[in-house]
Design an enzyme around this catalytic site. Structure first.
Site, PDB file in Angstrom:
ATOM      1  N   HIS A  54       0.854  -1.201   0.000  1.00  0.00           N
ATOM      2  CA  HIS A  54       0.000   0.000   0.000  1.00  0.00           C
ATOM      3  C   HIS A  54       0.888   1.249   0.000  1.00  0.00           C
ATOM      4  CE1 HIS A  54      -2.892   3.051   1.294  1.00  0.00           C
ATOM      5  NE2 HIS A  54      -2.150   3.289   2.355  1.00  0.00           N
TER       6      HIS A  54
ATOM      7  N   ASP B  74       7.320  22.569 -25.458  1.00  0.00           N
ATOM      8  CA  ASP B  74       7.225  21.205 -24.933  1.00  0.00           C
ATOM      9  C   ASP B  74       8.248  21.093 -23.809  1.00  0.00           C
ATOM     10  OD1 ASP B  74       7.136  18.248 -24.661  1.00  0.00           O
ATOM     11  OD2 ASP B  74       6.045  18.346 -26.549  1.00  0.00           O
TER      12      ASP B  74
ATOM     13  N   TRP C 163       7.578  -0.682   3.986  1.00  0.00           N
ATOM     14  CA  TRP C 163       8.121  -0.044   2.785  1.00  0.00           C
ATOM     15  C   TRP C 163       9.527   0.476   3.008  1.00  0.00           C
ATOM     16  CZ3 TRP C 163       9.109   5.265   1.341  1.00  0.00           C
ATOM     17  CH2 TRP C 163       9.007   6.177   2.396  1.00  0.00           C
TER      18      TRP C 163
ATOM     19  N   SER D 211      13.634   6.466 -13.448  1.00  0.00           N
ATOM     20  CA  SER D 211      12.494   7.200 -13.995  1.00  0.00           C
ATOM     21  C   SER D 211      12.377   8.582 -13.352  1.00  0.00           C
ATOM     22  CB  SER D 211      11.213   6.394 -13.766  1.00  0.00           C
ATOM     23  OG  SER D 211      10.088   7.200 -13.917  1.00  0.00           O
ATOM     24  N   SER D 212      12.449   8.622 -12.022  1.00  0.00           N
ATOM     25  CA  SER D 212      12.303   9.897 -11.315  1.00  0.00           C
ATOM     26  C   SER D 212      13.434  10.855 -11.645  1.00  0.00           C
ATOM     27  CB  SER D 212      12.294   9.681  -9.804  1.00  0.00           C
ATOM     28  OG  SER D 212      11.125   9.036  -9.418  1.00  0.00           O
TER      29      SER D 212
ATOM     30  N   HIS E 253      13.390  11.324   4.222  1.00  0.00           N
ATOM     31  CA  HIS E 253      12.801  12.586   4.649  1.00  0.00           C
ATOM     32  C   HIS E 253      12.623  13.568   3.496  1.00  0.00           C
ATOM     33  CE1 HIS E 253      10.751  14.849   7.554  1.00  0.00           C
ATOM     34  NE2 HIS E 253      11.301  15.913   7.007  1.00  0.00           N
TER      35      HIS E 253
ATOM     36  N   GLU F 125      12.156  12.709   0.610  1.00  0.00           N
ATOM     37  CA  GLU F 125      11.096  12.079  -0.181  1.00  0.00           C
ATOM     38  C   GLU F 125       9.698  12.575   0.243  1.00  0.00           C
ATOM     39  OE1 GLU F 125      10.797  10.097  -2.769  1.00  0.00           O
ATOM     40  OE2 GLU F 125       8.672   9.682  -2.515  1.00  0.00           O
TER      41      GLU F 125
ATOM     42  N   TYR G  89       9.004  15.436   1.358  1.00  0.00           N
ATOM     43  CA  TYR G  89       8.834  16.796   0.826  1.00  0.00           C
ATOM     44  C   TYR G  89       8.682  16.774  -0.681  1.00  0.00           C
ATOM     45  CZ  TYR G  89       9.772  18.383   5.475  1.00  0.00           C
ATOM     46  OH  TYR G  89       9.687  18.581   6.821  1.00  0.00           O
TER      47      TYR G  89
ATOM     48  N   SER H 123      -1.006  27.067  -3.884  1.00  0.00           N
ATOM     49  CA  SER H 123      -0.682  28.480  -4.100  1.00  0.00           C
ATOM     50  C   SER H 123      -1.162  28.965  -5.455  1.00  0.00           C
ATOM     51  CB  SER H 123       0.832  28.699  -3.998  1.00  0.00           C
ATOM     52  OG  SER H 123       1.314  28.161  -2.798  1.00  0.00           O
TER      53      SER H 123
ATOM     54  N   HIS I 216      15.212  12.134  12.879  1.00  0.00           N
ATOM     55  CA  HIS I 216      14.036  12.214  13.766  1.00  0.00           C
ATOM     56  C   HIS I 216      13.100  11.023  13.521  1.00  0.00           C
ATOM     57  CE1 HIS I 216      12.071  14.969  10.514  1.00  0.00           C
ATOM     58  NE2 HIS I 216      11.712  13.735  10.315  1.00  0.00           N
ATOM     59  N   HIS I 217      13.371  10.239  12.463  1.00  0.00           N
ATOM     60  CA  HIS I 217      12.621   8.996  12.265  1.00  0.00           C
ATOM     61  C   HIS I 217      13.194   7.869  13.118  1.00  0.00           C
ATOM     62  CE1 HIS I 217      10.361  10.429   8.674  1.00  0.00           C
ATOM     63  NE2 HIS I 217      11.411  11.217   8.547  1.00  0.00           N
TER      64      HIS I 217
ATOM     65  N   THR J  23       7.162  26.436   7.075  1.00  0.00           N
ATOM     66  CA  THR J  23       5.839  25.867   6.801  1.00  0.00           C
ATOM     67  C   THR J  23       4.754  26.785   7.337  1.00  0.00           C
ATOM     68  OG1 THR J  23       6.901  23.741   7.162  1.00  0.00           O
ATOM     69  CG2 THR J  23       4.541  23.716   6.873  1.00  0.00           C
TER      70      THR J  23
ATOM     71  N   LYS K 148       4.039  29.585   5.037  1.00  0.00           N
ATOM     72  CA  LYS K 148       3.144  29.206   3.942  1.00  0.00           C
ATOM     73  C   LYS K 148       1.685  29.215   4.379  1.00  0.00           C
ATOM     74  CE  LYS K 148       6.146  26.632   0.907  1.00  0.00           C
ATOM     75  NZ  LYS K 148       5.642  27.210  -0.335  1.00  0.00           N
TER      76      LYS K 148
ATOM     77  N   ARG L 217       1.677  -0.013  15.151  1.00  0.00           N
ATOM     78  CA  ARG L 217       1.324  -0.088  13.741  1.00  0.00           C
ATOM     79  C   ARG L 217       1.809  -1.403  13.160  1.00  0.00           C
ATOM     80  NH1 ARG L 217       5.830   3.821  10.897  1.00  0.00           N
ATOM     81  NH2 ARG L 217       4.673   3.259   9.034  1.00  0.00           N
TER      82      ARG L 217
END
Lengths: 547, 284
Positions: free
Chosen positions: A83, A112, A148, A178-179, A262, A264, A266, A277, A311-312, A337, A340, A459
């Site tokens: 998932h 293009d 994951w 790809s990315s 991390h 990722e 963002y 925006s 922090h993870h 943040t 924003k 979890r």
């Protein structure tokens, strides 16, 4: 092969009858057109949204009641793992790349993307990567089920991955290539293909946020590729990177993974900010408040994303200085943040607001993303995180930053730009119904998970203690309503492509939108080729300060 | 775009999807092979690799043809240069992962293994020194690679190849085709010589030093870093060979030679990574 010839007249919507799209299905396989490739990305992402969503439904069904009901624990863990992978790499990231493909060339006055053939390859590598990953679902040992994040040593145990590990690793490699190709294309397009009259600080904020996201992608996708490569060699080629007996360290994997992981997150939220925006000023009928501060806030969030990864890992074992440093560094992110969130609010302040579906989703995003951000601030505090770590509180937190944030904004973007892309108006009544069902059910789904997490429910476990039963049932009911509601969006997308309400939409679609961004000066539906001569006048409403 | 020659937008590209098919076939085959399939796996790997190589030849031939027939304007050249630049940046990050792994292991995790409660309770006899194959003596006794034999020679070889590459570039800019071709021949030859010496060094490590990929974390970091670098030298030398072939066919002009530039950038990148390897893997 023939070059697009620049036409020397002022009419910018030249039709090129000699090289329109190829006939039949082949068109979609060999296309180099940014709009075709954008469509491919968006449709693929939508399909994966339902695949990933179906997996979430399995999870919520199993958790509806305590005990083991429908699936065995290994398959349950496969579902949580897949998932996450499908939603992150198959749905959210490709959806934003699809938006980038459609919008960036139109917004900056480019004919293009800068490297159109590579653009095609980016898309097909994505499909190849996801297929390679999905193929593990059909193997007798099942899909990856160690989460994951692929933490060793768990992921290297035969029972947890069976034969899936090398497929998952190579899928990550393909998705990474790809990315990176997509990101390089976006950077070259923004730097090199802008209309000559558009300066960097004239660019719509969606373009800015994608530029910064593209740098994040190039800087971290190779990190993930390196990490999983070491998993592969530890498993199959006798290396000891994550094996303490050989002098390695499993915690090293977590450092490398989150150095990717991390930024990722963002990568998934910065384009979200960009779309918000873009939409909010149009429906507030005001210029975006604090354009320059938005650009700087985006840049500083991207910078901070590289220096907060551990922090993870507060509970994993780190020197005290590391715990303190990562705690304070993380809390700093709340500043840009916050800039924003206040800017979006100030944009709406005293605006002549209307509440069409894209605006409803955007306002819900501002409110609910702030919720997710505040729980993030709670977890940034190392001593508190010791209680929250690996509980449903974390699940609630990151789902608030992804579902009512990224997913809601993707929905908003769909409603906002579908009339431009197709030339048809979507059904506003069904759109609003979709919004209210989604906005209410998403809170029924995720809000109770805060309580569960604070009460200690871990979890990634298919069963739970009896005291968690009530809120799990509530959460599952919310989940089923949310999942079913999304079928309305599928209906609206198909219906709009096939003619929608039948109402003829104007070039502007939304009142005054052409003062905000270039795509609204093009006809609806947009022709196959646009801006073969660059526009000479660039709208600047979005860069005006409101005071 | 503001110039009169339009930005070239190709239509209907077939090579990308062919290349993707080749790549995914190869990787699916490799994954099957790792899972123990000795027939289907390798067959898929070879088939995929062949398709992938056909794609590379076809796509690059097309690009070279388009470039030589003047279809790319100045702006297209800028896009290609940006593409190459950021591709190399992503490669630098990839190597940075393994350099960081080496740094973390040497300076943090091995020290932690050999001190405090970990040492006292788990393996009191373990001495946390570098090189190490860990408290489990994984892979058995080995001898670390010295910097002053072949590695030092290889450093000189790669540095000289950087000089000859630049000399060839000067020849190209001065329309001195003879110098261009000679410079490239020397560069390619030095590149392949490097790879040969590296293969010799690996042979030595495996047969007489007991040093293998499985020699604990020293063997892992040593072979991973030098192995990925060696692979990049091979790729770079092949790219330069193609550039040499095109130079010999009369391609490239002082104002239009993106392929040469890209190959040279790549070569210098490989060169700089080697200097990092020489210092951090061999010397220190």
């Amino acid at each position: 092969m023939s070059a697009v010839v620049a036409e020397h007249d002022d009419h910018h919507a030249d039709e090129h009858h000699d090289h329109g799209p190829a006939k039949g299905l082949l068109r979609w396989i060999i296309t180099t057109n940014h709009k075709d490739i954008g469509t491919l990305y968006l449709l693929f992402a939508l399909a994966m949204f339902f695949v990933g969503g179906a997996m979430a439904m399995v999870i919520r069904a199993e958790l509806f009641e305590p005990g083991l009901q429908f699936v065995d624990p290994a398959f349950f863990n496969s579902m949580t793992t897949m998932h996450a992978l499908v939603m992150v790499f198959g749905a959210v990231m490709p959806a934003f790349v699809g938006l980038a493909n459609w919008q960036i060339p139109m917004m900056i006055g480019a004919p293009d993307m800068a490297l159109p053939r590579m653009n095609n390859m980016s898309f097909w590598l994505l499909v190849a990567g996801v297929l390679l990953l999905a193929s593990t679902l059909l193997m007798e040992t099942g899909a990856p089920n160690a989460g994951w994040t692929f933490y060793p040593p768990l992921v290297l145990q035969p029972i947890t991955v069976g034969k899936a590990l090398p497929f998952a690793v190579f899928a990550v490699h393909l998705l990474g290539i790809s990315s990176i190709m997509g990101a390089i294309n976006i950077i070259a397009t923004i730097f090199n293909m802008r209309a000559p009259s558009m300066k960097m600080m004239d660019m719509p904020l969606f373009v800015w946020t994608w530029l910064i996201t593209a740098f994040l992608l190039i800087a971290v996708m190779p990190v993930f590729a390196g990490a999983v490569t070491m998993l592969l060699t530890d498993k199959f080629f006798h290396t000891s990177f994550f094996n303490a007996a050989g002098g390695g360290d499993p915690v090293l994997y977590q450092h490398i993974f989150w150095f990717f992981g991390h930024p990722e997150v963002y990568i998934m939220i910065l384009p979200t900010f960009g779309v918000a925006s873009t939409i909010i000023p149009v429906f507030a009928r005001k210029p975006l408040f604090g354009y320059a501060s938005m650009v700087w806030a985006t840049g500083s969030i991207a910078f901070f994303s590289f220096i907060v990864w551990a922090h993870h890992m507060f509970t994993v074992g780190m020197p005290m200085a590391g715990e303190l440093y990562f705690m304070y560094a993380t809390m700093i992110i709340a500043v840009p943040t916050g800039v924003k969130v206040f800017n979006w609010t100030a944009t709406m302040w005293k605006g002549a607001m209307t509440f069409e579906t894209p605006m409803l989703f955007s306002i819900a995003f501002v409110v609910l993303f702030t919720m997710g951000g505040l729980t993030g601030l709670m977890m940034a505090l190392a001593p508190l995180d010791f209680q929250y770590h690996d509980t449903y509180f974390i699940v609630a937190h990151f789902h608030y930053t992804l579902v009512p944030a990224s997913i809601f904004i993707l929905m908003a973007a769909g409603y906002f730009w579908l009339p431009k892309w197709t030339g048809h108006m979507y059904n506003e009544k069904i759109g609003q119904l979709h919004f209210w069902l989604s906005a209410i059910s998403v809170n029924i789904l995720f809000f109770p998970q805060h309580f569960l997490g604070l009460a200690g429910m871990p979890r990634r476990i298919p069963d739970y203690a009896i005291q968690f039963a009530d809120w799990n049932m509530v959460s599952s009911i919310g989940g089923f309503i949310f999942g079913l509601s999304q079928l309305l969006f599928l209906y609206i997308v198909i219906d709009t492509i096939r003619g929608g309400t039948g109402e003829k939409v104007t070039a502007e679609v939304w009142e005054g939108s052409s003062n905000h961004s270039l795509e609204w000066t093009l006809p609806s539906p947009v022709p196959y080729h646009t801006w073969t001569t660059p526009p000479t006048v660039v709208p600047t409403e979005h860069v005006l300060d409101s005071h | 775009m503001s110039t009169n020659v339009a930005y070239y937008i190709p239509h209907k590209a077939t090579w990308p999807v062919i290349g993707t098919a080749g790549l995914v076939t190869m990787l699916a085959g490799f994954a099957n092979y790792l899972n123990g399939s000795s027939s289907v796996g390798p067959a898929f790997m070879v088939a995929g690799l062949v398709v992938f190589i056909i794609m590379l030849v076809g796509w690059f031939t097309l690009q070279a043809h388009e470039s030589e027939t003047g279809m790319y304007n100045h702006d297209v050249g800028i896009s290609y240069r940006m593409g190459m630049m950021w591709f190399i940046f992503s490669e630098i990050i990839f190597f940075a992962v393994f350099f960081s792994t080496l740094w973390y292991t040497r300076n943090l995790s091995v020290q932690w293994l050999g001190s405090g409660a970990t040492k006292e309770l788990l393996h009191s006899a373990y001495q946390a020194t570098w090189p190490t194959n860990g408290p489990g003596d994984v892979g058995g006794k080995f001898e670390p690679m010295s910097a002053w034999g072949l590695p030092f020679l290889n450093t000189l070889i790669l540095l000289s190849s950087g000089v000859s590459c630049t000399w060839a570039h000067h020849g190209l800019l001065a329309k001195n085709r003879d110098q261009l071709i000679k410079g490239l021949i020397v560069t390619v030859a030095l590149g392949f010589l490097f790879v040969m010496f590296q293969a010799f060094e690996y042979h030595e490590a495996y047969t007489s030093m007991g040093l293998t990929l499985g020699s604990g974390v020293y063997g892992s970091t040593f072979f991973m870093l030098t192995g990925f670098h060696g692979f990049h030298v091979c790729v770079g030398a092949i790219i330069l060979s193609v550039v040499l072939f095109r130079s010999w066919k009369g391609h490239f002009q002082p104002e239009n030679h993106f392929a040469f530039e890209a190959a040279a950038w790549y070569w210098h990148f490989v060169d700089v990574v080697w200097l990092g390897l020489f210092v951090f893997v061999y010397l220190l």
